[in-house]
Design an enzyme around this catalytic site. Structure first.
Site, PDB file in Angstrom:
ATOM      1  N   LYS A 163      36.287 -96.302   9.898  1.00 18.14           N
ATOM      2  CA  LYS A 163      37.614 -95.690   9.734  1.00 18.14           C
ATOM      3  C   LYS A 163      37.939 -94.790  10.927  1.00 18.14           C
ATOM      4  CE  LYS A 163      38.868 -97.513   5.854  1.00 18.14           C
ATOM      5  NZ  LYS A 163      39.936 -98.511   5.859  1.00 18.14           N
TER       6      LYS A 163
ATOM      7  N   TYR B 289      30.685 -97.126   6.957  1.00 13.69           N
ATOM      8  CA  TYR B 289      32.071 -97.323   6.501  1.00 13.69           C
ATOM      9  C   TYR B 289      32.970 -96.231   7.087  1.00 13.69           C
ATOM     10  CZ  TYR B 289      36.107 -96.802   3.445  1.00 13.69           C
ATOM     11  OH  TYR B 289      37.384 -96.633   2.978  1.00 13.69           O
TER      12      TYR B 289
ATOM     13  N   SER C 274      40.440 -92.604   5.443  1.00 17.93           N
ATOM     14  CA  SER C 274      39.726 -92.061   4.285  1.00 17.93           C
ATOM     15  C   SER C 274      39.218 -90.656   4.576  1.00 17.93           C
ATOM     16  CB  SER C 274      38.526 -92.972   3.992  1.00 17.93           C
ATOM     17  OG  SER C 274      37.672 -92.379   3.045  1.00 17.93           O
TER      18      SER C 274
HETATM   19  P1  NAD Z   1      40.604-103.319  -2.140  1.00 18.14           P
HETATM   20  O1  NAD Z   1      39.320-103.962  -1.769  1.00 18.14           O
HETATM   21  O2  NAD Z   1      41.055-103.380  -3.551  1.00 18.14           O
HETATM   22  O3  NAD Z   1      41.772-103.858  -1.209  1.00 18.14           O
HETATM   23  C1  NAD Z   1      41.540-104.357   0.079  1.00 18.14           C
HETATM   24  C2  NAD Z   1      42.188-105.734   0.139  1.00 18.14           C
HETATM   25  O4  NAD Z   1      42.034-106.265   1.440  1.00 18.14           O
HETATM   26  C3  NAD Z   1      41.558-106.727  -0.830  1.00 18.14           C
HETATM   27  O5  NAD Z   1      42.596-107.375  -1.536  1.00 18.14           O
HETATM   28  C4  NAD Z   1      40.800-107.714   0.073  1.00 18.14           C
HETATM   29  O6  NAD Z   1      40.776-109.005  -0.462  1.00 18.14           O
HETATM   30  C5  NAD Z   1      41.602-107.620   1.347  1.00 18.14           C
HETATM   31  N1  NAD Z   1      40.863-107.875   2.596  1.00 18.14           N
HETATM   32  C6  NAD Z   1      39.679-107.344   2.989  1.00 18.14           C
HETATM   33  N2  NAD Z   1      39.404-107.737   4.221  1.00 18.14           N
HETATM   34  C7  NAD Z   1      40.435-108.526   4.634  1.00 18.14           C
HETATM   35  C8  NAD Z   1      40.745-109.196   5.846  1.00 18.14           C
HETATM   36  N3  NAD Z   1      39.925-109.140   6.895  1.00 18.14           N
HETATM   37  N4  NAD Z   1      41.896-109.881   5.911  1.00 18.14           N
HETATM   38  C9  NAD Z   1      42.736-109.954   4.864  1.00 18.14           C
HETATM   39  N5  NAD Z   1      42.510-109.322   3.695  1.00 18.14           N
HETATM   40  C10 NAD Z   1      41.367-108.624   3.599  1.00 18.14           C
HETATM   41  O7  NAD Z   1      40.495-101.786  -1.663  1.00 18.14           O
HETATM   42  P2  NAD Z   1      41.489-100.569  -1.934  1.00 18.14           P
HETATM   43  O8  NAD Z   1      40.761 -99.591  -2.775  1.00 18.14           O
HETATM   44  O9  NAD Z   1      42.813-101.048  -2.329  1.00 18.14           O
HETATM   45  O10 NAD Z   1      41.538 -99.958  -0.468  1.00 18.14           O
HETATM   46  C11 NAD Z   1      42.549-100.299   0.448  1.00 18.14           C
HETATM   47  C12 NAD Z   1      42.268 -99.600   1.758  1.00 18.14           C
HETATM   48  O11 NAD Z   1      42.189 -98.198   1.543  1.00 18.14           O
HETATM   49  C13 NAD Z   1      40.944-100.002   2.406  1.00 18.14           C
HETATM   50  O12 NAD Z   1      41.128-100.078   3.793  1.00 18.14           O
HETATM   51  C14 NAD Z   1      40.023 -98.864   2.039  1.00 18.14           C
HETATM   52  O13 NAD Z   1      38.988 -98.710   2.988  1.00 18.14           O
HETATM   53  C15 NAD Z   1      40.976 -97.691   2.051  1.00 18.14           C
HETATM   54  N6  NAD Z   1      40.537 -96.574   1.208  1.00 18.14           N
HETATM   55  C16 NAD Z   1      40.250 -96.788  -0.107  1.00 18.14           C
HETATM   56  C17 NAD Z   1      39.826 -95.725  -0.905  1.00 18.14           C
HETATM   57  C18 NAD Z   1      39.451 -95.924  -2.349  1.00 18.14           C
HETATM   58  O14 NAD Z   1      38.765 -95.070  -2.917  1.00 18.14           O
HETATM   59  N7  NAD Z   1      39.867 -97.001  -3.005  1.00 18.14           N
HETATM   60  C19 NAD Z   1      39.727 -94.446  -0.353  1.00 18.14           C
HETATM   61  C20 NAD Z   1      40.041 -94.263   0.994  1.00 18.14           C
HETATM   62  C21 NAD Z   1      40.456 -95.333   1.768  1.00 18.14           C
HETATM   63  C1  WQD Z   2      32.906 -89.061  -7.446  1.00 13.31           C
HETATM   64  C2  WQD Z   2      31.853 -88.192  -8.117  1.00 13.31           C
HETATM   65  C3  WQD Z   2      29.611 -89.026  -7.851  1.00 13.31           C
HETATM   66  C4  WQD Z   2      29.970 -92.681 -10.116  1.00 13.31           C
HETATM   67  C5  WQD Z   2      34.119 -92.594  -2.688  1.00 13.31           C
HETATM   68  C6  WQD Z   2      33.804 -92.996  -1.281  1.00 13.31           C
HETATM   69  C7  WQD Z   2      34.890 -92.523  -0.363  1.00 13.31           C
HETATM   70  C8  WQD Z   2      36.274 -92.964  -0.829  1.00 13.31           C
HETATM   71  C9  WQD Z   2      36.493 -92.658  -2.271  1.00 13.31           C
HETATM   72  C10 WQD Z   2      36.865 -94.957   0.363  1.00 13.31           C
HETATM   73  C11 WQD Z   2      30.588 -88.008  -7.265  1.00 13.31           C
HETATM   74  C12 WQD Z   2      30.021 -89.038  -9.303  1.00 13.31           C
HETATM   75  C13 WQD Z   2      30.250 -91.477  -9.502  1.00 13.31           C
HETATM   76  C14 WQD Z   2      29.110 -92.685 -11.251  1.00 13.31           C
HETATM   77  C15 WQD Z   2      28.910 -90.295 -11.086  1.00 13.31           C
HETATM   78  N1  WQD Z   2      36.442 -94.366  -0.675  1.00 13.31           N
HETATM   79  N2  WQD Z   2      29.725 -90.304  -9.975  1.00 13.31           N
HETATM   80  N3  WQD Z   2      28.625 -91.493 -11.703  1.00 13.31           N
HETATM   81  O1  WQD Z   2      31.900 -90.600  -3.685  1.00 13.31           O
HETATM   82  O2  WQD Z   2      33.850 -88.974  -3.802  1.00 13.31           O
HETATM   83  O3  WQD Z   2      34.181 -91.178  -2.791  1.00 13.31           O
HETATM   84  O4  WQD Z   2      35.384 -93.131  -3.061  1.00 13.31           O
HETATM   85  O5  WQD Z   2      37.215 -94.492   1.411  1.00 13.31           O
HETATM   86  O6  WQD Z   2      34.587 -93.047   0.877  1.00 13.31           O
HETATM   87  O7  WQD Z   2      32.570 -92.412  -0.916  1.00 13.31           O
HETATM   88  O8  WQD Z   2      33.888 -91.042  -5.225  1.00 13.31           O
HETATM   89  O9  WQD Z   2      34.145 -91.907  -7.504  1.00 13.31           O
HETATM   90  O10 WQD Z   2      32.123 -92.591  -6.166  1.00 13.31           O
HETATM   91  O11 WQD Z   2      32.284 -90.255  -7.004  1.00 13.31           O
HETATM   92  O12 WQD Z   2      28.448 -89.244 -11.527  1.00 13.31           O
HETATM   93  O13 WQD Z   2      28.815 -93.722 -11.833  1.00 13.31           O
HETATM   94  O14 WQD Z   2      31.415 -88.870  -9.308  1.00 13.31           O
HETATM   95  O15 WQD Z   2      28.277 -88.682  -7.709  1.00 13.31           O
HETATM   96  O16 WQD Z   2      30.113 -86.719  -7.487  1.00 13.31           O
HETATM   97  P1  WQD Z   2      33.331 -90.365  -3.853  1.00 13.31           P
HETATM   98  P2  WQD Z   2      33.118 -91.559  -6.506  1.00 13.31           P
END
Ligand code: NAD
Ligand code: WQD
Length: 338
Positions: free
Chosen positions: A153, A149, A125
């Site tokens: 990562k 978190y 991330s």
């Molecule tokens: P998500 O929660 O929708 O998907 C994660 C999946 O993993 C879920 O289906 C959950 O049930 C499963 N899971 C969690 N822990 C588990 C375990 N120990 N064993 C088996 N299954 C397990 O999240 P997502 O948004 O699809 O994110 C996927 C990956 O990408 C995550 O590792 C997250 O940290 C990373 N990521 C997400 C974002 C984002 O904004 N969505 C941004 C950066 C990184």
């Molecule tokens: C975007 C902008 C908020 C919600 C997060 C995680 C990051 C990554 C991606 C996993 C910001 C604003 C948000 C709301 C708002 N995930 N906002 N009202 O914070 O950039 O990233 O998701 O790895 O780790 O921190 O994304 O969508 O939460 O926010 O005004 O109800 O929208 O303040 O400026 P962010 P976000």
């Protein structure tokens, strides 16, 4: 390579990547505990692609279940999405996050090692960067996460790099996602957060569909052109295709670990996102101006040049498409998968 094990494949990004993989001819199996997802997502993947992937409902920390699946399937590589991802939850309960995310990856890699499966793509991330010194953020930027978190990562990235260093038969790709949003254009799969959405796009979509009254807008006094915070939103299908490119590159990367930003290289402000979403949904999308959310940085966007030059991948979909496809999902599934 022909087959991939997808941990967390029922989740938001995993399910979209399963579609991209299957459409590119890969055989896949999903291992997911379903603790933050639904098997309905895998049903929908089957509906889109015309093929039903194997779904093993198990935790990555369940060594026996993992070993059985890997022995039966003998995948060429593993895409590791499984993990916990809420920033505020990780601040409230850091031990749960460290244990869950690190142990899941360590157990997975031990089982892979024993099974002779040594190619891995990891969901990292942009959170690992913390507050940026300069923009855009390249992979060489300093990493200093500001929440547990983000630390999980970064520590997992280190763990994977150490394993590759210890045994050059391994290869790995660490993908640092910026802000994944949107959905498959069919509207059959999408993001379905539990409870009140913590992220901007799913919150806006729930306002548009009538589940919530108004968006809480956090921060209107940032040093940005319109005063609201700027992020690099990336269409989840572009992100999915980035995984395909990373997987292909692993074939010729023995002994190497590569880190890539997956973003568009363009920033959009919260007000710009609201405007684009109004256009896509035809909904007025009221918002309430509130103070800054603790931990937020004013601006963050990627330098995606490394992924473009080394993987031949770049994001092509616009903010308008992210909103259109997110709305296709939310309007067809107002209550998500339930
Ligand atoms: P998500 O929660 O929708 O998907 C994660 C999946 O993993 C879920 O289906 C959950 O049930 C499963 N899971 C969690 N822990 C588990 C375990 N120990 N064993 C088996 N299954 C397990 O999240 P997502 O948004 O699809 O994110 C996927 C990956 O990408 C995550 O590792 C997250 O940290 C990373 N990521 C997400 C974002 C984002 O904004 N969505 C941004 C950066 C990184
Ligand atoms: C975007 C902008 C908020 C919600 C997060 C995680 C990051 C990554 C991606 C996993 C910001 C604003 C948000 C709301 C708002 N995930 N906002 N009202 O914070 O950039 O990233 O998701 O790895 O780790 O921190 O994304 O969508 O939460 O926010 O005004 O109800 O929208 O303040 O400026 P962010 P976000």
């Amino acid at each position: 390579m022909a087959s991939v094990l997808v941990t967390g494949g029922a989740g938001y990004i995993g399910s979209h990547t399963c579609v991209a993989l299957m459409e590119a001819g890969w055989e896949i199996a999903v291992l997911d505990s379903l603790e933050n997802s639904s098997s309905a997502a895998v049903d929908a993947v089957a509906e889109i692609t015309g093929h039903r992937p194997r779904l093993e409902v198990a935790d990555c920390r369940d060594e026996a279940a993992l070993e059985k699946l890997i022995t039966e399937m003998r995948p060429d590589a593993v895409l590791h999405f499984a993990g916990l991802k809420s920033v505020p939850d990780s601040v409230a309960d850091p031990l749960r996050y460290y244990r869950h995310n690190l142990e899941s990856t360590a157990v997975l890699m031990e089982v892979m090692q024993r099974g002779g499966i040594r190619r891995m793509v990891f969901s990292s991330s942009a959170t690992v960067y913390g507050p940026p010194d300069e923009l855009p953020v390249s992979e060489a930027a300093t990493t200093r996460p500001v929440n547990p978190y983000g630390w999980t990562k970064l520590l997992i990235e280190q763990m994977i790099a150490d394993v590759v260093r210890s045994d050059p038969r391994w290869s790995a790709s660490l993908l640092r996602y910026f802000n994944p949003v949107g959905a498959h254009p069919s509207g059959l799969i999408g993001e379905d957060p539990e409870g009140v959405p913590g992220n901007l796009m799913p919150y806006l979509l729930q306002v548009a569909v009538g589940r919530r009254d108004a968006l809480p807008l956090y921060g209107t006094d940032y040093p940005t052109p319109d005063g609201t915070a700027v992020r690099d939103y990336i269409h989840v299908m572009d992100l999915a295709e980035g995984h395909l490119a990373a997987l292909q590159a692993l074939e010729s990367s023995a002994g190497q670990v590569h880190t890539y930003n997956l973003g568009t290289g363009r920033g959009a402000s919260v007000l710009e996102v609201i405007a684009a979403m109004r256009e896509a949904t035809g909904h007025p999308l009221p918002y309430e101006e509130l103070g800054r959310r603790p931990g937020d940085v004013p601006e963050l966007w990627a330098d995606p040049a490394k992924a473009r030059s080394e993987l031949g991948w770049s994001a092509t979909r616009s903010l308008a498409e992210m909103c259109r496809d997110g709305w296709a999902w939310q309007s067809k599934n107002p209550q998500g998968y339930s």
